[in-house]
Scaffold this active site. Structure first.
Site, PDB file in Angstrom:
ATOM      1  N   CYS A   1      12.970  -4.637   0.251  1.00  0.00           N
ATOM      2  CA  CYS A   1      12.361  -5.441  -0.817  1.00  0.00           C
ATOM      3  C   CYS A   1      12.899  -5.002  -2.183  1.00  0.00           C
ATOM      4  O   CYS A   1      12.682  -3.860  -2.600  1.00  0.00           O
ATOM      5  CB  CYS A   1      10.855  -5.241  -0.767  1.00  0.00           C
ATOM      6  SG  CYS A   1       9.996  -5.836  -2.222  1.00  0.00           S
TER       7      CYS A   1
ATOM      8  N   ASN B   1       1.474  -0.453   5.574  1.00  0.00           N
ATOM      9  CA  ASN B   1       1.974  -1.003   4.308  1.00  0.00           C
ATOM     10  C   ASN B   1       2.872  -2.174   4.652  1.00  0.00           C
ATOM     11  O   ASN B   1       3.838  -2.013   5.378  1.00  0.00           O
ATOM     12  CB  ASN B   1       2.753   0.094   3.557  1.00  0.00           C
ATOM     13  CG  ASN B   1       3.496  -0.423   2.331  1.00  0.00           C
ATOM     14  OD1 ASN B   1       4.479   0.154   1.915  1.00  0.00           O
ATOM     15  ND2 ASN B   1       3.041  -1.509   1.739  1.00  0.00           N
TER      16      ASN B   1
ATOM     17  N   CYS C   1       0.818  -1.209   0.000  1.00  0.00           N
ATOM     18  CA  CYS C   1       0.000   0.000   0.000  1.00  0.00           C
ATOM     19  C   CYS C   1       0.851   1.257   0.000  1.00  0.00           C
ATOM     20  O   CYS C   1       2.067   1.197   0.061  1.00  0.00           O
ATOM     21  CB  CYS C   1      -0.878   0.007   1.246  1.00  0.00           C
ATOM     22  SG  CYS C   1      -1.857  -1.487   1.413  1.00  0.00           S
TER      23      CYS C   1
END
Ligand code: AMP
Length: 463
Positions: A242, A110, A7
């Site tokens: 990530c 998120n 998100c």
């Protein structure tokens, strides 16, 4: 149905009452829309109470002028959410606003927790009730059940939750930004007009005219209040940003932890051309996900680039469509081939990733139907072999085409004349970061934190 929580977050802490604070968040959320298109919400504190407006759909669909005008205040947080139908209910839209013994709390999240299921079970056994199927509510419940100060309660909560979480929390007088100890998801701080701003990506700062100050550190809790900004640093774990943020998720004009997403994608394309050279006439990007890597490929290989595929600007990401049938249609809805450019040419088709293989198979066919002599597919990331538990929807393992197919069978499946993926080392080199500071789990299966068994993450939705 899967729970998906990749998100976008945006928060503002203003030094004085600001009647247009919700508008600032609203415009900033437009810049983060790529991080989630399923729901959007804004919560505002005017020092006395928290009010909010949220709904399903794009930012432009959820808010009307009067919704924003109603939301004046000093602190605000906004959220755009990315999920699929199973969990796409209004109750799951964020910010989540809860009332508890110390007042009200709004939370925007998120990422994905890996132990939410266990924590939720434990909390339920102790009498907690849940209204949503998001793991974010587990965070809210842990904080609300503590009798310590808000900051201490958040600190304690972060000792219990595991996985990926960039969080914005808002009480009536504080804005608190939290990044998990691995720093899976981005989060950065900026300033404008004497106010502080926190966002998932710094592109939101550009939109609202704010200036970047710094990234929130992995394991850091930053508190914005009347007296200023303070920070608590939790013990750090292995940093594991990530890598898929660079590959696909973030906007190319963002910087994450001081690394340029554009540069990374460009280098990935150039290294790809080095690793998988091909004799061809034209480089074509799959817009927009393959654009920057295709430029890198073309610059390095000196094969000219052309806009062989034209994207319809008014169709969202095909991934947001739940069923395979609609996804199939999605590619044709979204892309049109430019026949005169493609006909009789040997094409290098560049995209950032292959997940299920649906998109690529259809595009190759599209180009061949337009008379392409050869189609050589080049992918600017390695084969995705493992699912993500940290907030990127890369599907369950059995749906991932590379989880049990070798390159040759994928090539055959998508109908390409050749197929080349960027190596893991090539991708790491493109970021300029150390391999051990990145989460590469979807490519190599080495998860930086312990993950639930496959399927466990879906359990909230099944019961
Ligand atoms: P697929 O048809 O499943 O192979 O999808 C591949 C396409 O989806 C590529 O064009 C990617 O840019 C895009 N993509 C990759 N990962 C994601 C994601 N997590 N969400 C949405 N789209 C994605």
């Amino acid at each position: 149905m899967p729970m998906r929580e990749a998100c976008g977050l945006l928060g503002v802490f203003s030094s004085q009452f600001d009647g247009s604070i919700a508008k600032t968040i609203y415009y900033g959320l437009f810049a983060l829309q790529h991080r989630g298109q399923e729901s959007a919400g804004i919560a505002v504190s005017d020092q006395n109470s928290i009010r909010y407006h949220k709904g399903l759909g794009l930012v432009s669909e959820v808010f009307k002028e009067e919704d924003l005008e109603r939301l004046g205040g000093r602190i605000a947080i906004g959220h755009v959410r990315y999920s699929t139908t199973g969990s796409n209910s209004l109750s799951n839209a964020q910010p989540l606003v809860v009332k508890y013994h110390s007042g009200e709390l709004a939370i925007a999240h998120n990422g994905n927790l890996v132990n939410a299921y266990e924590l939720r079970n434990e909390l339920e056994q102790n009498g907690a009730m849940f209204h949503t199927t998001t793991d974010s509510e587990v965070i809210a419940a842990l904080i609300a059940r503590s009798h310590k100060s808000l900051t201490e309660a958040i600190f304690e909560c972060t000792e219990r939750i595991q996985g990926a979480y960039s969080l914005l929390l808002m009480s009536k007088d504080k804005l608190i930004a939290v990044r998990d100890p691995n720093g899976f998801r981005p989060l950065c701080i900026g300033s404008y007009n004497g106010s502080y701003v926190v966002a998932s990506e710094n592109v939101a700062f550009d939109t609202i005219g704010a200036t970047f100050i710094r990234d929130v550190e992995p394991g850091e809790i930053v508190i914005f209040e009347e007296s200023g900004l303070s920070s608590i640093k939790r013990r750090s774990s292995r940093r594991s940003l990530c890598v898929f943020e660079f590959v696909y998720f973030a906007r190319p004009d963002s910087m994450i932890d001081q690394v340029s997403v554009y540069q990374t994608r460009w280098k990935a394309g150039a290294i790809l051309a080095q690793e998988h050279p091909v004799d061809a006439d034209l480089v074509v990007a799959v817009p927009d996900s393959g654009n920057v890597a295709a430029i890198g490929f073309s610059d390095f290989s000196h094969i000219p680039m052309g806009m062989g595929l034209i994207k319809n600007r008014y169709i969202g990401r095909t991934f947001i469509q739940p069923s395979q049938r609609i996804r199939n249609l999605g590619v044709r809805l979204k892309l049109n081939p430019l026949r005169e450019l493609i006909n009789a040419k040997r094409i290098v088709l560049v995209d950032d990733s292959i997940v299920r293989g649906t998109t690529m198979g259809q595009i190759v066919k599209m180009l061949k139907d337009c008379g392409a002599k050869e189609v050589h597919v080049r992918i600017s990331s390695p084969p995705i072999t493992h699912s993500c538990y940290f907030g990127i929807d890369t599907s369950t393992r059995k749906e991932l085409i590379a989880s049990d197919n070798n390159i040759e069978s994928i090539r055959e499946f998508i109908g390409a004349d050749s197929l080349g993926y960027l190596s893991v080392e090539g991708l790491v080199r493109a970021t300029g970061m150390r391999k051990e500071d990145l989460c590469l789990a979807c490519f190599i299966g080495d998860y930086p934190v312990e993950t639930p068994r496959e399927g466990k993450k879906y359990l909230f939705e099944k019961r």
